[in-house]
Design a protein around this motif. Structure first.
Motif, PDB file in Angstrom:
ATOM      1  N   GLY A 197      29.473  43.036  51.684  1.00 48.73           N
ATOM      2  CA  GLY A 197      29.187  42.369  50.412  1.00 48.73           C
ATOM      3  C   GLY A 197      30.285  42.599  49.396  1.00 48.73           C
ATOM      4  N   GLY A 198      30.823  43.828  49.375  1.00 51.62           N
ATOM      5  CA  GLY A 198      31.922  44.116  48.449  1.00 51.62           C
ATOM      6  C   GLY A 198      33.163  43.310  48.759  1.00 51.62           C
ATOM      7  N   VAL A 199      33.471  43.176  50.064  1.00 48.02           N
ATOM      8  CA  VAL A 199      34.618  42.356  50.464  1.00 48.02           C
ATOM      9  C   VAL A 199      34.398  40.905  50.051  1.00 48.02           C
ATOM     10  N   ALA A 200      33.174  40.407  50.252  1.00 46.76           N
ATOM     11  CA  ALA A 200      32.851  39.041  49.853  1.00 46.76           C
ATOM     12  C   ALA A 200      33.039  38.852  48.353  1.00 46.76           C
ATOM     13  N   GLY A 201      32.658  39.864  47.575  1.00 49.69           N
ATOM     14  CA  GLY A 201      32.830  39.782  46.123  1.00 49.69           C
ATOM     15  C   GLY A 201      34.288  39.685  45.722  1.00 49.69           C
ATOM     16  N   ILE A 202      35.139  40.486  46.371  1.00 50.24           N
ATOM     17  CA  ILE A 202      36.570  40.446  46.055  1.00 50.24           C
ATOM     18  C   ILE A 202      37.168  39.096  46.435  1.00 50.24           C
ATOM     19  N   VAL A 203      36.780  38.581  47.605  1.00 47.68           N
ATOM     20  CA  VAL A 203      37.281  37.275  48.036  1.00 47.68           C
ATOM     21  C   VAL A 203      36.824  36.184  47.071  1.00 47.68           C
ATOM     22  N   LEU A 204      35.575  36.287  46.586  1.00 47.03           N
ATOM     23  CA  LEU A 204      35.091  35.321  45.610  1.00 47.03           C
ATOM     24  C   LEU A 204      35.933  35.365  44.333  1.00 47.03           C
ATOM     25  N   ALA A 205      36.292  36.561  43.883  1.00 53.96           N
ATOM     26  CA  ALA A 205      37.125  36.689  42.685  1.00 53.96           C
ATOM     27  C   ALA A 205      38.505  36.070  42.899  1.00 53.96           C
ATOM     28  N   LEU A 206      39.106  36.334  44.071  1.00 54.55           N
ATOM     29  CA  LEU A 206      40.409  35.742  44.383  1.00 54.55           C
ATOM     30  C   LEU A 206      40.309  34.217  44.429  1.00 54.55           C
ATOM     31  N   LEU A 397      50.034  36.594  45.643  1.00 56.61           N
ATOM     32  CA  LEU A 397      49.634  37.367  44.471  1.00 56.61           C
ATOM     33  C   LEU A 397      49.730  36.535  43.198  1.00 56.61           C
ATOM     34  N   VAL A 398      50.725  35.673  43.127  1.00 55.47           N
ATOM     35  CA  VAL A 398      50.856  34.788  41.962  1.00 55.47           C
ATOM     36  C   VAL A 398      49.605  33.931  41.813  1.00 55.47           C
ATOM     37  N   LEU A 399      49.171  33.325  42.904  1.00 60.12           N
ATOM     38  CA  LEU A 399      48.042  32.403  42.856  1.00 60.12           C
ATOM     39  C   LEU A 399      46.719  33.115  42.622  1.00 60.12           C
ATOM     40  N   THR A 400      46.585  34.330  43.116  1.00 59.64           N
ATOM     41  CA  THR A 400      45.296  35.023  43.053  1.00 59.64           C
ATOM     42  C   THR A 400      45.246  36.142  42.018  1.00 59.64           C
ATOM     43  N   ASN A 401      46.340  36.341  41.273  1.00 66.43           N
ATOM     44  CA  ASN A 401      46.371  37.402  40.259  1.00 66.43           C
ATOM     45  C   ASN A 401      47.040  36.948  38.967  1.00 66.43           C
TER      46      ASN A 401
END
Length: 469
Positions: A197-206, A397-401
């Motif tokens: 679930g935590g990994v899914a949350g990070i992917v959702l944020a990205l 990283l540019v696109l996701t951060n």
């Protein structure tokens, strides 16, 4: 007679209640109207309202911008009513901004000179009052010169440069679905895995950060990826694209005012709690960003008497899949769903707050600004942004951060896939105008963000000033 007398008394009571409400609102929300920012911008009327959101931000602008119910660009008023549905970027941009000054949006959202040639046919008259914004767009100023160079450069770049953005964003959404639907369905039933679930949350944020590239542009289906977060891309087109991007780090920046009073980034008198305790409780604030925006959207729809938008149901398709494809209880699935949402919200908040804007060396409203003859909008954007060398080194990283942030602020409608090719023209123009483009690291911005929270005294020197040694 008795009926008429009762109606008369009822009318008097209603008028008194209305007057009391107005006095209350005046006392509670208009107490700072007499203040000016260090840039000379009027303090927005509803900035301190408890439900401060994009809708109220636009209402503030309609009060202060002198657009008289039309669209203002520089010192002229235009009527785009017949053009709203034909606008190439989508009707939302014009529908939302009616009655406001759209100078900054018009200039930064249109790289070509063609839209300017179309303006005369929609001209109504000159505006009656000066602009509330201090920013300039002189024909031979920094921003317009840079924009002409960028327009010519874009002609030489292959159209496929933006494909990377699309492919990465699509992959991230698919990854989120896999981790949330399939990953949860297979693993949660056996392991009850909150790690998945935590990994899914990070992917959702990205995914949300990557999708932000698309809601800046003309209407497209990828902008809806953002709505899986419980936030709405339509609201963020106001709070982020029209507010934060155009009036960065000013009293008109919704991304600063929305976090107040919990996190105070503008240099002003602050209590020790807000200056230092916020270092500790800020992750708790980040955890509820998604949910807070969701609740605000529902409350706004109810207050305005609007239908609840269907896009608000999009995040819960994940919860529905969890319930449908596992043997777990509804309660456990709901807990896991909100674990994903909160984890994602924390990650999104950490990345967003530490991305580019908060450091004592970066201009914030209240600091000493440049002289009036140097208030070119493009120069101001450079003053209010810092790029991170370690993030800009990788396109993912540019696109996701929020990387290549300065160029993104200068040209928000240009796909991130093109930005890395525009630096030669940008550096050349900075050199011509004697503007320093400074970069830093992600770690330095993280440390600087905490220092900015603690900062309560404005910078006495304007950006670009070389302090005596």
């Amino acid at each position: 007679m008795n009926g008429l007398h009762i109606e008369h008394l009822t009318s008097i009571v209603q008028n008194e209640i209305s007057s009391l409400k107005q006095l209350y609102q005046q006392k509670q929300y208009d107490k700072s109207l007499d203040k000016l920012s260090s840039l000379g911008i009027k303090y927005p009327k509803f900035r301190d309202h408890p439900l401060h959101n994009g809708h109220m931000w636009l209402e503030s602008k309609r009060i202060d911008d002198g657009a008289e119910g039309l669209w203002r660009i520089h010192d002229q008023l235009y009527d785009f009513s017949d053009f709203v549905h034909d606008h190439p970027g989508g009707k939302d941009w014009l529908r939302l901004t009616k009655g406001t000054d759209i100078t900054e949006a018009f200039e930064s959202h249109h790289i070509s000179a063609v839209p300017s040639t179309l303006l005369p046919q929609y001209l109504v008259r000159d505006a009656k009052v000066p602009r509330n914004s201090p920013f300039t767009f002189n024909e031979n100023g920094f921003y317009n010169l840079l924009k002409r160079k960028i327009y010519e450069k874009l002609k030489t770049l292959p159209k496929t440069s933006s494909d990377r953005s699309k492919h990465i964003t699509d992959f991230l959404l698919i990854s989120y679905i896999v981790f949330s639907y399939i990953g949860f369905a297979i693993l949660a039933a056996y392991f009850r895995s909150f790690a998945i679930g935590g990994v899914a949350g990070i992917v959702l944020a990205l995914t949300a950060i990557a999708a932000h590239n698309f809601f800046h542009q003309r209407d497209n289906f990828r902008m809806y990826y953002f709505d899986f977060t419980m936030m709405r891309h339509k609201e963020w087109r106001i709070s982020h694209a029209l507010s934060h991007h155009l009036y960065t780090n000013t009293v008109y920046d919704l991304e600063i005012s929305a976090l107040e009073p919990f996190l105070q980034y503008l240099p002003t008198e602050k209590s020790l709690i807000f200056r230092f305790a916020s270092w500790i409780y800020s992750p708790i604030v980040y955890a509820f960003v998604y949910i807070a925006f969701y609740l605000k959207a529902i409350i706004q729809s109810l207050i305005l008497g609007e239908k609840i938008p269907l896009s608000l149901l999009l995040p819960f398709t994940v919860l529905g899949a969890m319930i449908a494809f596992t043997n777990e209880s509804v309660i456990f699935c709901t807990i896991m769903f909100f674990w994903i949402i909160i984890t994602s919200s924390i990650y999104f908040g950490i990345v967003g707050v530490n991305a580019a804007h908060h450091h004592p060396d970066i201009f914030h409203d209240g600091d000493t600004p440049r002289p009036k003859d140097q208030m070119d909008w493009g120069i101001f954007q450079i003053d209010a942004v810092r790029d991170r060398k370690d993030i800009n080194s990788s396109y993912f990283l540019v696109l996701t951060n929020f990387g290549d942030h300065t160029l993104h602020h200068l040209f928000p409608t240009i796909d991130h896939g093109y930005l890395q090719y525009l630096y030669p023209e940008f550096f050349e123009t900075c050199q011509e105008f004697g503007i320093r483009y400074e970069t830093t690291t992600q770690l330095e911005l993280v440390k600087g963000q905490y220092r900015q929270l603690a900062k309560h005294k404005p910078n006495p020197f304007p950006p670009g000033h070389i302090q005596p040694t």
